[in-house]
Design an enzyme around this catalytic site. Structure first.
Site, PDB file in Angstrom:
ATOM      1  N   TRP A 323      80.751  46.662  25.993  1.00  0.00           N
ATOM      2  CA  TRP A 323      81.413  47.334  24.867  1.00  0.00           C
ATOM      3  C   TRP A 323      82.785  46.724  24.618  1.00  0.00           C
ATOM      4  CZ3 TRP A 323      86.032  50.115  24.836  1.00  0.00           C
ATOM      5  CH2 TRP A 323      86.321  50.779  23.636  1.00  0.00           C
ATOM      6  N   HIS A 324      83.471  46.315  25.666  1.00  0.00           N
ATOM      7  CA  HIS A 324      84.814  45.777  25.495  1.00  0.00           C
ATOM      8  C   HIS A 324      84.818  44.439  24.768  1.00  0.00           C
ATOM      9  CE1 HIS A 324      86.190  48.837  28.372  1.00  0.00           C
ATOM     10  NE2 HIS A 324      87.395  48.599  27.904  1.00  0.00           N
ATOM     11  N   GLY A 325      83.802  43.635  24.950  1.00  0.00           N
ATOM     12  CA  GLY A 325      83.823  42.340  24.288  1.00  0.00           C
ATOM     13  C   GLY A 325      82.481  41.653  24.336  1.00  0.00           C
TER      14      GLY A 325
END
Length: 458
Positions: A323-325
């Site tokens: 989700w972060h990247g």
């Protein structure tokens, strides 16, 4: 339009506050529509092309919720959630997935799409998911289009959180913020939070970027990273990301208070944690709560035995990393935390002791080392930094330890900004002190490069 920019501080914010005060005092029924309009204007300031995307996202999800309320067709909610995640995947992960597919035989010439990433798409997508999931479970109520739009797009939190549950904010929409007995105190504390968040960003977070960025840039270019530079860059980013993101959150909470809304806290001195589990109860708390309630528990949580619990921890944190990247380094970062949480669980299950000081040292070291994966642009760049950290590189020289002293003291000893502003008693001298702090911040903003918030890329 950054929170730490002159157009926002001297343009949008004063105009928005003035309009909000006029409407709230003389036309209270217009207050929520006004906040929706202001939020869309704020969002569109970055790139007007994505306002229709945000508006369509709000409108379509609201229509699904309304239709579900009338028909109770259970398939509607999973389809809507899948559609939201598909849109997120299209903009954020299409290039990443195409790159993975290109590794397969016969697909090496596959074109890799390059789409501009709408700011805040990860955050407002998760807000849709939270509401729709709770609606299907019978926990969330139906709401008007205006209220739903404000819940999703409220400008202090639309770009980088905190992730707000409908139950934390919906009841506040009915309040009359200027009629409260503590209205003046709320405004004062909101201004203090805004000042402290700005100060953390420009005086602590941004200067540390000057130590972190060259190290990770050198690693990305394939250069050898010395032992001194590796530790300096790793520690610099460890504190930079904390002050950058927690500073943003302080500003978001302060801005929301100015408009009569209390948002949930997102940080509780995380670098004081004595275990990895404790760290995730203190770091990005609203995301941790989302991952727990909407991934970890549905995966089985701690209700189906140790093996399922370990798998649920690992899967949840790995997806949290993704989700972060859109990159394998982010996946590896999340997987490392999932594995670390699993080891901590096994340690506790075995009843083994862990002195608080040793627990803190191990936790801080683990978090700092895994930030290398988070910050590095590739595994090769991360390995160059890790080699320096492990001593498999020239020693180097010139470790600038004085740059880390203020950051370490604030991060490890000082209270959160939220706690600080609620402990400080209202005094004229305090107002003067914060006025001086604000002037110093503004001078720094005008003098130095203005760094974008790290979490805006997610």
């Amino acid at each position: 339009m950054l929170f730490n920019s002159f157009p926002f501080l001297f343009g949008f914010l004063p105009v928005a506050l003035a309009l909000h005060a006029i409407v709230a005092l003389h036309r209270p029924a217009w207050r929520l529509p006004l906040l929706v309009v202001l939020s869309l204007v704020f969002y569109g300031w970055w790139d007007p092309r994505f306002v229709p995307l945000l508006a369509a996202s709000i409108g379509l999800n609201w229509l699904v919720a309304r239709r579900f309320g009338h028909s109770r067709a259970v398939v509607l909610i999973p389809l809507a959630i899948a559609a939201n995640l598909a849109v997120l995947a299209l903009f954020k992960y299409a290039g990443f997935l195409a790159g993975l597919a290109a590794l397969l035989p016969g697909l090496h010439d596959l074109a890799r799409p390059s789409l501009a990433l709408p700011l805040g798409i990860s955050f407002f997508t998760f807000h849709h998911v939270m509401y729709l999931t709770d609606l299907r479970a019978g926990r969330a109520p139906q709401m008007s289009l205006t209220r739903y739009a404000l819940y999703i797009a409220f400008f202090p939190q639309v770009l980088a959180g905190p992730l707000v549950r409908w139950s934390e904010i919906l009841h506040q929409f009915d309040e009359k913020p200027y009629a409260r007995p503590d209205a003046a105190e709320r405004i004062g504390r909101g201004l203090m939070l805004l000042c402290l968040g700005l100060a953390k960003k420009v005086f602590l977070g941004d200067p540390l970027a000057a130590y972190a960025n060259p190290v990770f840039q050198a690693a990305a270019e394939g250069k050898v990273v010395s032992v001194v530079d590796a530790w300096q860059g790793t520690l610099a980013f460890t504190f930079q990301i904390y002050f950058d993101f927690s500073g943003y959150t302080d500003m978001a909470l302060g801005l929301a208070l100015l408009f009569g809304i209390v948002l949930p806290q997102n940080f509780d001195v995380p670098y004081r944690a004595t275990s990895l589990q404790d760290f995730w109860r203190r770091w990005h708390m609203t995301l941790s709560r989302f991952l727990r309630d909407y991934l970890y528990i549905p995966f089985g949580g701690n209700r189906r035995g140790l093996a399922v619990q370990l798998a649920a921890l690992f899967a949840t944190m790995t997806l949290g990393g993704l989700w972060h990247g859109a990159g394998l380094t982010f996946v590896a970062w999340g997987a490392a935390h999932g594995a670390g949480l699993g080891i901590g669980l096994l340690w506790r299950r075995a009843g083994l002791p862990m002195p608080a000081l040793l627990g803190w040292a191990l936790t801080f070291l683990f978090v700092a080392l895994t930030w290398v994966l988070f910050r590095a642009t590739s595994f090769e760049a991360a390995m160059a930094v890790f080699k320096g950290l492990a001593g498999h590189a020239p020693v180097g020289h010139g470790f600038k330890w004085r740059a880390f002293v203020p950051a370490a003291l604030v991060a490890l000893i000082g209270p959160t900004a939220w706690a600080a502003v609620h402990r400080l008693p209202p005094r004229p001298a305090l107002a003067v002190a914060f006025a001086v702090l604000l002037v110093a911040v503004l001078l720094r903003i005008g003098d130095d490069a203005n760094y974008e918030f790290i979490y805006f890329q997610f």
